[in-house]
Design a protein around this motif. Structure first.
Motif, PDB file in Angstrom:
ATOM      1  N   ALA A 272       7.195  11.773  -1.456  1.00  0.00           N
ATOM      2  CA  ALA A 272       8.380  11.710  -0.591  1.00  0.00           C
ATOM      3  C   ALA A 272       8.001  11.247   0.813  1.00  0.00           C
ATOM      4  CB  ALA A 272       9.061  13.077  -0.538  1.00  0.00           C
ATOM      5  N   ILE A 273       6.877  11.736   1.334  1.00  0.00           N
ATOM      6  CA  ILE A 273       6.430  11.339   2.679  1.00  0.00           C
ATOM      7  C   ILE A 273       6.094   9.851   2.706  1.00  0.00           C
ATOM      8  CG2 ILE A 273       4.580  11.618   4.388  1.00  0.00           C
ATOM      9  CD1 ILE A 273       4.569  14.630   3.598  1.00  0.00           C
ATOM     10  N   ALA A 274       5.316   9.384   1.719  1.00  0.00           N
ATOM     11  CA  ALA A 274       4.947   7.960   1.666  1.00  0.00           C
ATOM     12  C   ALA A 274       6.200   7.099   1.478  1.00  0.00           C
ATOM     13  CB  ALA A 274       3.943   7.720   0.548  1.00  0.00           C
ATOM     14  N   GLY A 275       7.115   7.544   0.616  1.00  0.00           N
ATOM     15  CA  GLY A 275       8.365   6.808   0.403  1.00  0.00           C
ATOM     16  C   GLY A 275       9.216   6.748   1.658  1.00  0.00           C
ATOM     17  N   PHE A 276       9.233   7.871   2.385  1.00  0.00           N
ATOM     18  CA  PHE A 276       9.977   7.903   3.647  1.00  0.00           C
ATOM     19  C   PHE A 276       9.402   6.881   4.638  1.00  0.00           C
ATOM     20  CE2 PHE A 276      10.145   9.409   8.035  1.00  0.00           C
ATOM     21  CZ  PHE A 276      11.518   9.383   8.243  1.00  0.00           C
ATOM     22  N   TYR A 277       8.086   6.854   4.774  1.00  0.00           N
ATOM     23  CA  TYR A 277       7.459   5.890   5.682  1.00  0.00           C
ATOM     24  C   TYR A 277       7.738   4.454   5.255  1.00  0.00           C
ATOM     25  CZ  TYR A 277       5.011   9.269   8.559  1.00  0.00           C
ATOM     26  OH  TYR A 277       4.729  10.264   9.446  1.00  0.00           O
ATOM     27  N   LEU A 278       7.718   4.221   3.956  1.00  0.00           N
ATOM     28  CA  LEU A 278       8.024   2.889   3.441  1.00  0.00           C
ATOM     29  C   LEU A 278       9.447   2.480   3.822  1.00  0.00           C
ATOM     30  CD1 LEU A 278       7.202   0.457   1.639  1.00  0.00           C
ATOM     31  CD2 LEU A 278       8.112   1.745  -0.281  1.00  0.00           C
ATOM     32  N   LEU A 279      10.395   3.375   3.590  1.00  0.00           N
ATOM     33  CA  LEU A 279      11.791   3.087   3.929  1.00  0.00           C
ATOM     34  C   LEU A 279      11.981   2.937   5.437  1.00  0.00           C
ATOM     35  CD1 LEU A 279      13.644   5.455   1.447  1.00  0.00           C
ATOM     36  CD2 LEU A 279      13.470   2.962   1.347  1.00  0.00           C
ATOM     37  N   PHE A 280      11.370   3.832   6.211  1.00  0.00           N
ATOM     38  CA  PHE A 280      11.527   3.778   7.662  1.00  0.00           C
ATOM     39  C   PHE A 280      10.946   2.492   8.236  1.00  0.00           C
ATOM     40  CE2 PHE A 280       9.918   4.411  11.961  1.00  0.00           C
ATOM     41  CZ  PHE A 280      11.108   4.714  12.608  1.00  0.00           C
ATOM     42  N   LEU A 281       9.763   2.115   7.777  1.00  0.00           N
ATOM     43  CA  LEU A 281       9.128   0.885   8.271  1.00  0.00           C
ATOM     44  C   LEU A 281      10.032  -0.311   8.052  1.00  0.00           C
ATOM     45  CD1 LEU A 281       6.594  -0.675   9.333  1.00  0.00           C
ATOM     46  CD2 LEU A 281       5.886  -0.837   6.950  1.00  0.00           C
ATOM     47  N   ASN A 282      10.572  -0.432   6.849  1.00  0.00           N
ATOM     48  CA  ASN A 282      11.435  -1.577   6.543  1.00  0.00           C
ATOM     49  C   ASN A 282      12.774  -1.497   7.257  1.00  0.00           C
ATOM     50  OD1 ASN A 282      10.016  -3.412   4.572  1.00  0.00           O
ATOM     51  ND2 ASN A 282       9.583  -1.396   3.738  1.00  0.00           N
ATOM     52  N   TRP A 283      13.342  -0.306   7.381  1.00  0.00           N
ATOM     53  CA  TRP A 283      14.582  -0.173   8.145  1.00  0.00           C
ATOM     54  C   TRP A 283      14.347  -0.589   9.593  1.00  0.00           C
ATOM     55  CZ3 TRP A 283      15.490   2.598  12.568  1.00  0.00           C
ATOM     56  CH2 TRP A 283      16.803   2.578  13.020  1.00  0.00           C
ATOM     57  N   TYR A 284      13.256  -0.105  10.172  1.00  0.00           N
ATOM     58  CA  TYR A 284      12.967  -0.404  11.569  1.00  0.00           C
ATOM     59  C   TYR A 284      12.774  -1.906  11.782  1.00  0.00           C
ATOM     60  CZ  TYR A 284      10.855  -0.451  16.151  1.00  0.00           C
ATOM     61  OH  TYR A 284      10.607  -0.724  17.464  1.00  0.00           O
TER      62      TYR A 284
ATOM     63  N   LEU B 165       0.823  -1.215   0.000  1.00  0.00           N
ATOM     64  CA  LEU B 165       0.000   0.000   0.000  1.00  0.00           C
ATOM     65  C   LEU B 165       0.857   1.265   0.000  1.00  0.00           C
ATOM     66  CD1 LEU B 165      -2.907  -0.985   2.428  1.00  0.00           C
ATOM     67  CD2 LEU B 165      -3.005  -0.714  -0.062  1.00  0.00           C
ATOM     68  N   LEU B 166       1.902   1.281   0.802  1.00  0.00           N
ATOM     69  CA  LEU B 166       2.788   2.454   0.822  1.00  0.00           C
ATOM     70  C   LEU B 166       3.510   2.639  -0.512  1.00  0.00           C
ATOM     71  CD1 LEU B 166       4.283   2.285   4.419  1.00  0.00           C
ATOM     72  CD2 LEU B 166       2.901   4.140   3.466  1.00  0.00           C
ATOM     73  N   LEU B 167       3.913   1.537  -1.119  1.00  0.00           N
ATOM     74  CA  LEU B 167       4.556   1.621  -2.431  1.00  0.00           C
ATOM     75  C   LEU B 167       3.568   2.132  -3.481  1.00  0.00           C
ATOM     76  CD1 LEU B 167       7.053   1.151  -4.152  1.00  0.00           C
ATOM     77  CD2 LEU B 167       6.314  -1.215  -4.459  1.00  0.00           C
ATOM     78  N   ALA B 168       2.342   1.607  -3.455  1.00  0.00           N
ATOM     79  CA  ALA B 168       1.308   2.058  -4.396  1.00  0.00           C
ATOM     80  C   ALA B 168       1.002   3.539  -4.182  1.00  0.00           C
ATOM     81  CB  ALA B 168       0.051   1.210  -4.239  1.00  0.00           C
ATOM     82  N   LEU B 169       0.917   3.951  -2.917  1.00  0.00           N
ATOM     83  CA  LEU B 169       0.651   5.359  -2.618  1.00  0.00           C
ATOM     84  C   LEU B 169       1.781   6.249  -3.125  1.00  0.00           C
ATOM     85  CD1 LEU B 169      -1.136   7.488  -1.239  1.00  0.00           C
ATOM     86  CD2 LEU B 169       0.122   7.023   0.874  1.00  0.00           C
ATOM     87  N   THR B 170       3.012   5.805  -2.936  1.00  0.00           N
ATOM     88  CA  THR B 170       4.170   6.564  -3.421  1.00  0.00           C
ATOM     89  C   THR B 170       4.112   6.712  -4.938  1.00  0.00           C
ATOM     90  OG1 THR B 170       5.509   5.719  -1.584  1.00  0.00           O
ATOM     91  CG2 THR B 170       6.707   6.645  -3.463  1.00  0.00           C
ATOM     92  N   LEU B 171       3.843   5.617  -5.633  1.00  0.00           N
ATOM     93  CA  LEU B 171       3.775   5.665  -7.095  1.00  0.00           C
ATOM     94  C   LEU B 171       2.606   6.523  -7.577  1.00  0.00           C
ATOM     95  CD1 LEU B 171       4.660   1.957  -7.945  1.00  0.00           C
ATOM     96  CD2 LEU B 171       6.104   3.986  -8.219  1.00  0.00           C
ATOM     97  N   LEU B 172       1.456   6.387  -6.923  1.00  0.00           N
ATOM     98  CA  LEU B 172       0.290   7.189  -7.288  1.00  0.00           C
ATOM     99  C   LEU B 172       0.574   8.685  -7.118  1.00  0.00           C
ATOM    100  CD1 LEU B 172      -2.679   7.020  -8.210  1.00  0.00           C
ATOM    101  CD2 LEU B 172      -3.317   7.004  -5.796  1.00  0.00           C
ATOM    102  N   CYS B 173       1.211   9.030  -6.017  1.00  0.00           N
ATOM    103  CA  CYS B 173       1.561  10.438  -5.782  1.00  0.00           C
ATOM    104  C   CYS B 173       2.546  10.946  -6.830  1.00  0.00           C
ATOM    105  CB  CYS B 173       2.132  10.621  -4.385  1.00  0.00           C
ATOM    106  SG  CYS B 173       0.897  10.447  -3.072  1.00  0.00           S
ATOM    107  N   LEU B 174       3.505  10.110  -7.222  1.00  0.00           N
ATOM    108  CA  LEU B 174       4.460  10.505  -8.257  1.00  0.00           C
ATOM    109  C   LEU B 174       3.759  10.716  -9.599  1.00  0.00           C
ATOM    110  CD1 LEU B 174       7.571   8.261  -7.513  1.00  0.00           C
ATOM    111  CD2 LEU B 174       7.453  10.754  -7.392  1.00  0.00           C
ATOM    112  N   ILE B 175       2.860   9.812  -9.941  1.00  0.00           N
ATOM    113  CA  ILE B 175       2.130   9.916 -11.208  1.00  0.00           C
ATOM    114  C   ILE B 175       1.290  11.189 -11.246  1.00  0.00           C
ATOM    115  CG2 ILE B 175       0.243   8.874 -12.554  1.00  0.00           C
ATOM    116  CD1 ILE B 175       1.425   6.125 -11.684  1.00  0.00           C
TER     117      ILE B 175
END
Length: 161
Positions: free
Chosen positions: A61-73, A43-53
């Motif tokens: 950037a916010i959705a991508g940040f959350y995606l990266l942070f969630l996986n890093w954590y 969902l976060l990846l889809a949201l990031t792509l949708l926002c980019l489109i």
């Protein structure tokens, strides 16, 4: 009381590597949690792509940040916390433990002393490719590195039921 000879004896080193492997196994053992986190990632990846489109670069950037942070954590942040927990636990960290298994209980022997545990206290036995974990709660257990003595895991399975 006469001395009884153990049916099985297993020695295990409580190393940082084994502790981390144990925690990772427990972290990703709950299938509902894994499915939830996978769906959240998608969902976060889809949201990031949708926002980019749609040209919403700040929201992307916010959705991508959350995606990266969630996986890093999930993969590094928790590992770093677990490493600190291991280092603070000077009672067991880096210590060789011996487990002696008898017909009605097993003994955990460390340089700090001996603890006897009856088999009815075992909640679950988790066997992985590299380890056997005897769980006495959802998040606490005994770590033993393979290889195990012949017939040992089967013995444990019959005792824990």
């Amino acid at each position: 009381m006469m001395d009884m000879k153990p049916l099985y004896t297993v020695k295990s080193l409580y190393s940082m590597e084994e502790f981390m492997r144990f925690n990772r196994t427990l972290r990703f053992r709950n299938k509902k949690t894994v499915v939830f986190l996978s769906i959240l990632d998608v969902l976060l990846l889809a949201l990031t792509l949708l926002c980019l489109i749609n040209g919403s670069y700040i929201w992307a950037a916010i959705a991508g940040f959350y995606l990266l942070f969630l996986n890093w954590y999930l993969f590094r942040g928790i590992d770093q916390r677990m490493a600190k927990v291991f280092m603070r636990n000077t009672e067991i960290a880096g210590q060789q433990c011996e487990f002696q298994f008898f017909e009605d209980h097993f003994d955990a022997i460390t340089k700090s002393g001996t603890t006897s545990i009856s088999y009815d206290k075992i909640k679950n036995i988790i066997e992985t490719r590299t380890n056997v974990y005897i769980m006495y709660s959802d998040s606490q257990g005994i770590m033993m590195k393979k290889p195990m003595p012949e017939g040992f895991v089967e013995f444990l399975q019959t005792k824990s039921n």
